[in-house]
Structure formats: C-alpha cells, structure tokens
Write a protein that holds these residues in place. Structure first.
Motif, mmCIF file in Angstrom:
data_model
loop_
_atom_site.group_PDB
_atom_site.id
_atom_site.type_symbol
_atom_site.label_atom_id
_atom_site.label_comp_id
_atom_site.label_asym_id
_atom_site.label_seq_id
_atom_site.Cartn_x
_atom_site.Cartn_y
_atom_site.Cartn_z
ATOM 1 N N ILE A 140 8.223 30.001 -11.297
ATOM 2 C CA ILE A 140 7.514 30.985 -10.481
ATOM 3 C C ILE A 140 7.475 32.335 -11.205
ATOM 4 O O ILE A 140 6.491 33.064 -11.127
ATOM 5 C CB ILE A 140 8.191 31.120 -9.100
ATOM 6 C CG1 ILE A 140 7.943 29.852 -8.286
ATOM 7 C CG2 ILE A 140 7.660 32.331 -8.349
ATOM 8 C CD1 ILE A 140 8.736 29.782 -7.003
ATOM 9 N N SER A 141 8.544 32.614 -11.956
ATOM 10 C CA SER A 141 8.609 33.942 -12.573
ATOM 11 C C SER A 141 7.959 33.993 -13.961
ATOM 12 O O SER A 141 7.973 35.037 -14.598
ATOM 13 C CB SER A 141 10.066 34.403 -12.656
ATOM 14 O OG SER A 141 10.782 33.507 -13.464
ATOM 15 N N VAL A 142 7.384 32.871 -14.425
ATOM 16 C CA VAL A 142 6.618 32.934 -15.676
ATOM 17 C C VAL A 142 5.332 33.719 -15.387
ATOM 18 O O VAL A 142 4.587 33.358 -14.477
ATOM 19 C CB VAL A 142 6.259 31.510 -16.183
ATOM 20 C CG1 VAL A 142 5.232 31.579 -17.302
ATOM 21 C CG2 VAL A 142 7.504 30.800 -16.676
ATOM 22 N N PRO A 143 5.065 34.830 -16.111
ATOM 23 C CA PRO A 143 3.921 35.672 -15.781
ATOM 24 C C PRO A 143 2.600 34.906 -15.871
ATOM 25 O O PRO A 143 2.342 34.206 -16.857
ATOM 26 C CB PRO A 143 3.972 36.796 -16.823
ATOM 27 C CG PRO A 143 5.197 36.607 -17.610
ATOM 28 C CD PRO A 143 5.832 35.323 -17.263
ATOM 29 N N LYS A 144 1.793 35.038 -14.812
ATOM 30 C CA LYS A 144 0.511 34.329 -14.748
ATOM 31 C C LYS A 144 -0.441 34.797 -15.852
ATOM 32 O O LYS A 144 -1.207 34.005 -16.398
ATOM 33 C CB LYS A 144 -0.167 34.579 -13.395
ATOM 34 C CG LYS A 144 0.551 33.951 -12.212
ATOM 35 C CD LYS A 144 0.051 32.544 -11.922
ATOM 36 C CE LYS A 144 0.791 31.931 -10.755
ATOM 37 N NZ LYS A 144 2.252 31.867 -10.923
ATOM 38 N N ASP A 145 -0.430 36.123 -16.148
ATOM 39 C CA ASP A 145 -1.457 36.664 -17.051
ATOM 40 C C ASP A 145 -1.390 36.073 -18.455
ATOM 41 O O ASP A 145 -2.423 35.800 -19.054
ATOM 42 C CB ASP A 145 -1.394 38.200 -17.082
ATOM 43 C CG ASP A 145 0.015 38.702 -17.327
ATOM 44 O OD1 ASP A 145 0.963 37.907 -17.117
ATOM 45 O OD2 ASP A 145 0.191 39.871 -17.729
#
Lengths: 278, 294
Positions: free
Chosen positions: B182-187
């Motif tokens: 979940i905390s892997v950055p989407k961008d």
C-alpha cells in the motif's frame, strides 16, 4: 485492451479462489465431520453429514471438562493481557519522557531480549520456580501470569515506545502546570490517547497467550488448572484416532477465537498490520 | 524530557512507572537467562540432586550428541524451505489482494484465518487431513501420492510439516506485505508504465526493491519462528517416523524433561540461542543494506 483486462481479472479471481479453498477447507472438514459417526467419517471425510447429530458436542463438553478449561484459559489470558497493557504503557511512557541513561539501557535490554528463544529459558525457569522455589506446586496460575507479563513486556513496551514518542509534549506540560501530578497526567491525559496502540497490543497478546502450549504445559501440572491447548493434547492422547470425538473437540477449541475474529476481524487485521510495521 | 525537580519524587515515579515491568521482566527473562549459563556449568544426576561444578563437561556432551546435530541440520533445512515458500506465497497473496478487485477484503480476512489457531491444535487438524482425508481422495481419484500416509513416510512427513507451516503463516506474512504494498508510491509505478514497463518488469524492477523493508520483517519472523518451532512438530508428527522429523526444540525438550538432563539440555539451548542471535543479526544487517529509497 478491455479484453486483456478481463482475462487478467479472471485469472486473479481464479488464483484467489484456489488460495481460498486451500486455506479454508480444513475448517470445512472440521465442521462437516463434527456431526458424523466414525463409520461415516472414514467412508468419506468430504461428504456432508447425513443428519445433524449434536450429541458429540455434549460428550466433548463433559469429557474435556470444557467449561472449567475455558474459564482457566479465559482468566489467564485476560489477566495477563490487562497487566501487560497497563505496565508496559507505564514503563514505555516513563522511558520516553525521562530519557536517563538508566532508562535508555533498560529499553535496550528489553529490545535485545526479544531474540532470546523461549527454549533457552525454559529449563532454568522450571529449575528455579519448580525444583527450588516450588511455586509450580503452590501458585501455578499466578506464576504463569507473571511470566506472561514478563515475556510480553519487551514487545509491548517497544510498540508503546514508538507511539508515545510521536505524542507532542504540550498536553502533558499543560496538565502539569494546571497542578496534575505526574501519575494523574499519565492516567488522565496520556493513557486514553494510547488506545489504538493498546488494541493492537491486546490483540497480538491474546492470540499468543490463548494458543500458547509449551510454557503452560510446563507450569500447569494439575488437571484442574489446564488451559485449552493442554487439554486438547491430553484429549488427543486418550482418544487417539477416535475422530468422532476428536473433531468436535478441535472445533470447540478453535471456535471461541473464530467467533471473536468474526466480530473483530477489521481490528484484528489492522492490529496485526500496525504491529508488523513498527 | 519531563524530569521531576525533587530527587525523591523522581525515584518514586521511576519505581511506580517502570517497577512492575522490571520485576516481571527480571522474573521471566533476566534471572532464568543468567541462571541458564550457570546451569550449563553444573552437573546434576537428577533435577533435584545438588548441582556440582563440572566445567564445560555439558557443552562437550552437547557437541558429541549426534541426535542434537541431526535435529539441528533438519531444522536448518526446514527453516530454508519455510522461508522460501512462506514468503513467496505470502507475497503472491498480498499482490493479488491489493490489485483493487472488489472482494479483496473478504479474501484478506479468509486467508488470515489459519493464523488465529495455535500450532498445537493446528497439528491435530492436519493430522486428520493427512491420515484420513487425503488418502480417501487418493483412493477415489487414483492419485498414488495422496493415497500414501504422508506422516508415516520419512521424507513426506518433513514436507507435511512445511505445508502446515505455510498454511499457518502465509496469511500473516500477507498482511505485512499488504502494508508494504500500500505504501509503494503510485506515481513511480505509473511513471514506469508510461515508460513502457510491462507488469512483470514493474514487479521485479520497481515494486520488489521498494518492498525490501517488508521482507526484512517477514524473513526475520519466518527465520526465528522456524528455528524455534515446537507446537506443530509436537502435535503433527511427534518427531516421527523414527525421529526423522525431530527438530531442535523438541530435541531439547526431550533431553531436559524426558531424559531429565538439565545440564546438557540447557547447553544445547544456549547453543540454539547463539545460532538464532547470529543468524537473525546477520540477516537483518545484510537485508537493511539492500533497502532503497523511492
């Protein structure tokens, strides 16, 4: 593009359903076989029961002395967890807010102790509190609870410590200026703010203590003090391969915690997640 | 820092706040840990007979105890197998339930369920599966591998233990991996998609390196749990057939409480402690080095 999305979605669901079945079929087996007689179980363990026969549950309740065993497990878990929550929060609070070298050393020892396997402590535990001081004979349940508080404290203080560090000091300073003592400040201002962390710690400790086998099996030697895992072990020894009694016994042993999970699953998953990130 | 002005006051609060934890910690861990070293230097005929100093005699006995080394080697194999499978399956499950499908919360809840059950009872559940259920399936479908009683075969019993361990812990590791995913950055994932990376490249080149902190935790937990496994071992196979699945913890318990040899048992327990401390220390040190910033 849309077609590819749908195939990959189907594939995801397919994998998840396979995983779902492999992770839950043992529960299915437990439930369907609880209502069967030995002949029916041996013939086909996967079939649905021909009739709902509840009589084995009565047998098991009686033979396992279920109510007493449940009460023992419940009391030991409840008291241990309540004391862990209180004492660990107090210690963590004081360690964070009074960062003396003594407190920093104490904290470092607590954290380091987490890598000691229980197996390296159990023999001296039994030797000191059994052979030497005889506490295993005289006050087994109390001894067990104190041991749980001790074993649980390292992890719990560690988690509380991380959380208390992030609480701003201003509130406590204000309450001290308003004339509250240090202890009042902790119990009235700080402790209520810790409740999300407390629920995480409570959940992880309940799961551990409720299911623990080795430690209680060494400390609780008298049958009237047995917890559910110990009783299950004895029961399995007595009714080896007599599945029509063993299966309902297993089901009844796991049922309390499954029911609790049914109601609190959101908090439990969140609690485990929080506990792991720290 | 909120130090009290008066010294006596400070001492009082120190005792009040940290005293209970200190006492319980001392009783449960500190005294037994220190006393444990003393016990390894003592010789006792029975647990109640007076201990006599014997130097490193117990350690020598532990080192020449061939069953100790057999069970240690078996535990190492078991640890290797569970680390690989529990983490791979835990990660795969976490990946599947964070892809944004509608019923993902349901799957998360269901896949975590085995973790609520203690190792002992879990072993009994699987005894029923291996002894009663799988052979029935094998009989009906004519699958030879399932028809065999796994727990009665020296090699298959080991894999039965591994399977049950996966079943128990994969869901727990899944939860830890979910928190990481979940905390892997989407961008940055989007950026790599625009740059033409396919799903496999995104997973191996972007997501996995960013997940190293989660793997540090999960590998540490699987490593430690595998080294000290007892409950499942005890209830599923009881070390059998012919001690072929007797892991180190069970060996120590037997040495100490069945053979009532506290001195040698404790020496072996101290060796186990040293191994666990060194291996987990090395693991955390090296995997921390692999961490990258997004």
């Amino acid at each position: 593009m849309a077609g590819r999305r749908i195939t990959s979605l189907t594939f995801t669901y397919l994998l998840l359903i396979v995983a779902f079945i492999s992770f839950t079929f043992p529960f299915f087996l437990l439930i369907v076989n609880s209502f069967k007689r030995n002949g029916e179980i041996l013939e086909n363990p996967f079939s649905l029961p021909a009739s709902l026969d509840f009589s084995h549950f009565g047998d098991v309740i009686e033979k396992m002395n279920f109510l007493v065993t449940f009460k023992n497990t419940f009391l030991i878990t409840l008291l241990s967890v309540l004391f862990i929550l209180l004492f660990s929060a107090m210690a963590a609070y004081y360690i964070v807010r009074n960062s003396t070298s003594f407190n920093r050393t104490f904290f470092a020892i607590l954290v380091a102790s987490m890598i000691i396997p229980f197996q390296s402590l159990m023999i001296p535990l039994i030797y000191i509190y059994g052979s030497k001081l005889n506490l295993i004979e005289t006050v087994p349940t109390t001894l067990l609870i104190v041991l749980y508080i001790g074993f649980g404290s390292a992890f719990s203080v560690f988690i509380y410590h991380g959380f208390i560090k992030s609480i701003p000091l201003e509130l406590e300073e204000a309450s001290l200026i308003d004339g509250c003592t240090r202890r009042q400040t902790f119990f009235k201002i700080v402790y209520p703010m810790l409740s999300p962390t407390s629920s995480t710690i409570a959940i992880l400790n309940v799961l551990w203590i409720w299911n623990d086998y080795l430690l209680p099996s060494l400390i609780l030697t008298n049958e009237k003090n047995f917890t559910m895992p110990i009783k299950m072990k004895v029961f399995n020894g007595t009714y080896m391969n007599n599945w029509e009694l063993l299966i309902p016994a297993i089901l009844m042993t796991v049922l309390p915690i499954l029911v609790a999970y049914l109601f609190g699953q959101r908090y439990i998953i969140k609690g485990v997640m929080q506990g792991a990130i720290k | 820092m909120l130090a009290e002005k008066k010294r006596l006051n400070r001492l009082g609060n120190q005792l009040f706040f940290t005293g209970p934890t200190m006492i319980a910690f001392t009783i449960a861990l500190l005294i037994p840990f220190v006393y444990g070293f003393y016990l390894t230097l003592m010789k006792m005929a029975t647990p109640v007979s007076p201990p006599a100093f014997s130097g490193f005699e117990n350690y020598r006995a532990a080192f020449s105890d061939s069953q100790f080394w057999d069970s240690l080697w078996l535990t190492v194999k078991y640890t290797g197998a569970t680390i690989v499978f529990v983490n791979a399956i835990g990660f795969a499950l976490a990946y599947l339930v964070t892809m944004g499908i509608r019923s993902q919360n349901f799957f998360r809840t269901a896949l975590f369920t085995p973790n609520l059950i203690g190792g002992l009872v879990l072993g009994y559940i699987w005894q029923f599966i291996f002894v009663q259920s799988l052979p029935a399936v094998g009989e009906n479908l004519g699958i030879e591998l399932l028809r065999l009683g796994w727990l009665g075969d020296e090699h298959l019993a080991f894999w039965a233990l591994v399977i049950v361990t996966i079943w128990q812990s994969a869901g727990y590791m899944m939860i830890i991996f979910i928190a990481g995913l979940i905390s892997v950055p989407k961008d940055i994932i989007e950026a790599s998609t625009i740059d033409g990376a396919n799903a496999w490249q995104r997973l191996t080149k972007m997501t996995l390196p960013l997940m190293v902190p989660s793997f540090v935790v999960t590998v540490f937990l699987t490593l430690k749990n595998a080294f000290i496994v007892y409950d499942i071992n005890f209830s599923l196979t009881e070390g059998g057939p012919y001690n072929s699945t007797l892991m180190i913890s069970m060996h120590i318990v037997q040495k100490a409480f069945m053979e009532t040899n506290y001195g040698v048992g404790q020496s072996e327990a101290i060796i186990l402690f040293a191994i666990v401390a060194i291996v987990t220390g090395v693991q955390v040190y090296f995997s921390k080095k692999m961490e990258v910033e997004a």
